[in-house]
Design an enzyme around this catalytic site. Sequence first.
Site, PDB file in Angstrom:
ATOM      1  N   SER A 120       0.758  -1.219  -0.142  1.00 57.66           N
ATOM      2  CA  SER A 120       0.082   0.129   0.047  1.00 57.66           C
ATOM      3  C   SER A 120       0.820   1.232  -0.015  1.00 57.66           C
ATOM      4  O   SER A 120       1.732   1.541  -0.758  1.00 57.66           O
ATOM      5  CB  SER A 120      -0.878  -0.131   1.361  1.00 57.66           C
ATOM      6  OG  SER A 120      -2.028   0.943   1.173  1.00 57.66           O
TER       7      SER A 120
ATOM      8  N   ASP B 279      -8.712  -3.595  -7.102  1.00 55.86           N
ATOM      9  CA  ASP B 279      -8.191  -3.233  -5.929  1.00 55.86           C
ATOM     10  C   ASP B 279      -8.806  -1.769  -5.850  1.00 55.86           C
ATOM     11  O   ASP B 279      -8.562  -0.885  -6.504  1.00 55.86           O
ATOM     12  CB  ASP B 279      -6.570  -3.191  -5.731  1.00 55.86           C
ATOM     13  CG  ASP B 279      -6.190  -2.446  -4.478  1.00 55.86           C
ATOM     14  OD1 ASP B 279      -6.908  -2.065  -3.692  1.00 55.86           O
ATOM     15  OD2 ASP B 279      -4.965  -2.442  -4.489  1.00 55.86           O
TER      16      ASP B 279
ATOM     17  N   HIS C 219      -6.805  -5.737  -1.175  1.00 52.13           N
ATOM     18  CA  HIS C 219      -5.869  -4.677  -1.097  1.00 52.13           C
ATOM     19  C   HIS C 219      -4.446  -5.394  -0.335  1.00 52.13           C
ATOM     20  O   HIS C 219      -4.870  -5.680   1.085  1.00 52.13           O
ATOM     21  CB  HIS C 219      -6.319  -3.620  -0.621  1.00 52.13           C
ATOM     22  CG  HIS C 219      -5.218  -2.540  -0.425  1.00 52.13           C
ATOM     23  ND1 HIS C 219      -4.733  -1.973  -1.395  1.00 52.13           N
ATOM     24  CD2 HIS C 219      -4.768  -1.947   1.029  1.00 52.13           C
ATOM     25  CE1 HIS C 219      -3.877  -0.807  -0.921  1.00 52.13           C
ATOM     26  NE2 HIS C 219      -3.792  -0.947   0.475  1.00 52.13           N
TER      27      HIS C 219
END
Length: 525
Positions: free
Chosen positions: A211, A431, A460
């Site tokens: 991320s 995502d 994710h």
Amino acid sequence: MRTRAAVLCGAAVVLAGSLTAVPAEASAPHSAGTFRAAKPGWKKCGTTDYPMLQCASLEVPLDHANPRGPQITLALSRVPHTAATFQGPLLVNPGGPGGDGLALAGFVATSLPKKVAAQYDVIGFDPRGVGESKPALDCEPGYFGPVRPDSVPSTPEAERANLARAKSFAVACTEKYGHLLPYINTVSAAHDIEAIRQALGARKINYFGYSYGTYLGAVYGRLYPQRVRRMVLDSIVDPTDVWYTANLNQDHAFNDRHRAFMAWVARHDERYRLGTDPEKIEATWYAMRAALAKNPAGGRVGAAELEDTFVPGAYYNGYWPYLAEAFAAYANRKTTAPLVEVYKNFGAIDAADDNSYSIYTAVQCRDAFWPRDWHQWRKDHWAAYEKAPFMTWNNAWYNAPCAFWPTDAARPVSIANGQLPPALLFQATNDAATPHEGGVTVHDLLARSSLVVEQGGGNHGITLSGNACLDKYLATYLSDGTVPRGFGTRDATCHALPDPKPLTSKTASMSARGSTLHRLLGFRG
């Protein structure tokens, strides 16, 4: 929001003096020799899940341009290598910004194949201001306590109430941490990684980020390309639209993911009794939202809290069975207890979450330009809301303190890089938090990188979460540096895992690794 893993180790507060000057944003490595990090003193801090963990602390400059000035403390964790072959440190980061990374080292070390993990010192760290690093920021404790104003500003009163909250948070951060805020940003965190490398005595590091951690890693690679040995980026931030535009793009992607959840509920009508038409089920969900705006469930779950509760389902479909049970109980029987329970499990926050949000805001508001004119926010978000109502205004207020932030915005770092060794990138096609386009963009910007796509995946954070195809590419790369080579915008494709089944008992339907990973990664990052 995030549910913080158990505290692993302590670190002493080290902050000498106060600061008034705002430094120029660094865009290149500082001169060698200006700072020498001390070797960490590792101590045992194992947990039941991760018994081999060790912890240490490391002092670094608050301002890397002033290495002799005030120091802060970073909290580190380590699972040491056990094999005769040693491939160096593997730094891991869960994202955020604001994600605490101490437990992630244990997770990665136990989730990789044993023969691979044994060749690395897996290093976790709490970035500056986060968790066990000191000082840790908490601008306004209880800021997300229920019940908040309705996130959709359908009346002037609702808009004024939410604006007042956003301004109060920015003011609170300024009053408590104004001398720190100029130094809470991605570039400073990247320089901290370099200090960690020095302290570990490693000529080069390996890096594995999820991320926001993909952006942090890419920035480190831009500043210190000669110090990168291998780099894995999973669920990739698009570095060309940080951060205002990125959040608007998220709103559309989250709306699509929420609708995927509605379609999943429709496929399981025999369990949930909400019908087989996803659009009608979605209308039922919004009717529930409208009812809770007037009469919060258990006095705690209003419209904004309902959004907080269902947003995690857009990050990880392992939560869908639990969210669907609560949704159906309310829609079919007006039973509120299950909603309160899933809010407690997925939406409610604690002091660690307050800390994470403080860092999230401080980093994003400092990293890049945000409109200071609220009329621009109003125009852009109402336009997004027309097409993507699920998260748009909730997300707007989450980021709204940036409209009133006290520090000047920096210029985003260009992460384009032709000097790095081959990096391995992972991205799911659906995502929501980091849309697929970001992975394609970074693949183009990092020369010699390889992109592995999870086709049809919507989660994710996709490696070490149960997909053997993805994990094989990861293990091979960490073993010997081999990356797949294909053509076009992707180098390899893995098919997504099947969606979960409805609950048939109180037993969790989530894979153990998947649920553990997503608790560590948290949300909003």
